[in-house]
Design a protein around this motif. Structure first.
Motif, PDB file in Angstrom:
ATOM      1  N   THR A 205       1.014  -0.498 -10.098  1.00 48.70           N
ATOM      2  CA  THR A 205       2.236  -0.864 -10.804  1.00 48.70           C
ATOM      3  C   THR A 205       2.670  -2.228 -10.296  1.00 48.70           C
ATOM      4  N   LEU A 206       2.961  -3.128 -11.222  1.00 51.95           N
ATOM      5  CA  LEU A 206       3.536  -4.424 -10.875  1.00 51.95           C
ATOM      6  C   LEU A 206       5.041  -4.330 -11.062  1.00 51.95           C
TER       7      LEU A 206
ATOM      8  N   ARG B  93      11.405   5.622  -2.825  1.00 51.60           N
ATOM      9  CA  ARG B  93      12.717   5.004  -3.054  1.00 51.60           C
ATOM     10  C   ARG B  93      12.743   4.203  -4.356  1.00 51.60           C
ATOM     11  N   LEU B  94      11.625   3.517  -4.639  1.00 51.99           N
ATOM     12  CA  LEU B  94      11.555   2.689  -5.850  1.00 51.99           C
ATOM     13  C   LEU B  94      11.016   3.459  -7.055  1.00 51.99           C
ATOM     14  N   GLN B  95      10.737   4.733  -6.856  1.00 53.33           N
ATOM     15  CA  GLN B  95      10.251   5.608  -7.916  1.00 53.33           C
ATOM     16  C   GLN B  95       8.966   5.080  -8.562  1.00 53.33           C
TER      17      GLN B  95
ATOM     18  N   ASN C 291       0.867  -1.174   0.000  1.00 55.40           N
ATOM     19  CA  ASN C 291       0.000   0.000   0.000  1.00 55.40           C
ATOM     20  C   ASN C 291       0.909   1.230   0.000  1.00 55.40           C
ATOM     21  N   THR C 292       0.911   1.966  -1.098  1.00 58.43           N
ATOM     22  CA  THR C 292       1.810   3.111  -1.235  1.00 58.43           C
ATOM     23  C   THR C 292       1.436   4.275  -0.320  1.00 58.43           C
ATOM     24  N   GLU C 293       0.209   4.281   0.201  1.00 59.78           N
ATOM     25  CA  GLU C 293      -0.181   5.307   1.175  1.00 59.78           C
ATOM     26  C   GLU C 293       0.500   5.047   2.515  1.00 59.78           C
ATOM     27  N   GLU C 294       0.653   3.770   2.864  1.00 61.01           N
ATOM     28  CA  GLU C 294       1.276   3.397   4.134  1.00 61.01           C
ATOM     29  C   GLU C 294       2.790   3.278   4.013  1.00 61.01           C
ATOM     30  N   ALA C 295       3.291   3.036   2.819  1.00 61.48           N
ATOM     31  CA  ALA C 295       4.733   2.851   2.590  1.00 61.48           C
ATOM     32  C   ALA C 295       5.233   3.905   1.603  1.00 61.48           C
ATOM     33  N   GLN C 296       4.988   5.165   1.925  1.00 66.58           N
ATOM     34  CA  GLN C 296       5.343   6.255   1.007  1.00 66.58           C
ATOM     35  C   GLN C 296       6.842   6.343   0.771  1.00 66.58           C
ATOM     36  N   ALA C 297       7.643   6.097   1.796  1.00 70.08           N
ATOM     37  CA  ALA C 297       9.098   6.167   1.631  1.00 70.08           C
ATOM     38  C   ALA C 297       9.580   5.075   0.672  1.00 70.08           C
ATOM     39  N   LEU C 298       8.994   3.898   0.774  1.00 73.26           N
ATOM     40  CA  LEU C 298       9.354   2.804  -0.126  1.00 73.26           C
ATOM     41  C   LEU C 298       8.952   3.141  -1.559  1.00 73.26           C
TER      42      LEU C 298
END
Length: 146
Positions: free
Chosen positions: A115-116, A107-109, A97-104
């Motif tokens: 996105t898969l 980092r992965l752009q 979940n990009t809302e919960e893992a914004q730093a990740l």
């Protein structure tokens, strides 16, 4: 196929297990928590668990980067679930979940969702933005794994 044991990270307790390649098809359990190493369902991961799965798992890891507010992400969720049932145990499917893992995500752009991304031996080998059906997810993932 190699006879060397593979490292498989448990989807429940995130402990790294050594599993004989031949035993993958026999529904192996985690040595620590004794739960199944493969469930046929995607695993939701936070940033720390994601890093561990990518770094330690010796099976390819297919990641669905998504967010709860994203309509196409919600539409693709059942297809990703169906793909997990078809691709495991030769591949681990996870959701971030990009809302919960914004730093990740930063980092992965990750620029768009869904996105898969497919990781093999700790490295990203392929990326595909946009929603896909189950058959397309399976075909895409199998075509990029080594």
């Amino acid at each position: 196929m190699s006879t060397e044991p593979l490292h498989i990270v448990c989807p429940h307790c995130h402990t790294t297990n050594r599993v004989a390649t031949a035993a993958l098809a026999q529904a192996p359990d985690c040595g620590k928590c004794h739960r199944p190493l493969f469930t046929g369902h995607p695993v939701a991961l936070d940033e720390a668990a994601f890093d561990k799965h990518i770094a330690r798992s010796q099976v390819p890891v297919l990641v669905d980067f998504w967010a709860p507010w994203c309509g196409p992400c919600r539409m693709m969720a059942p297809a990703f679930e169906q793909a997990a049932a078809q691709l495991e145990p030769g591949m681990r499917l996870v959701k971030v979940n990009t809302e919960e893992a914004q730093a990740l995500a930063s980092r992965l752009q990750i620029r768009s969702i869904p996105t898969l991304a497919l990781f093999v031996d700790g490295r990203e080998v392929a990326r595909q933005p946009g929603a896909m059906g189950a058959a397309d997810i399976v075909r895409w993932a199998r075509s990029h794994r080594r």
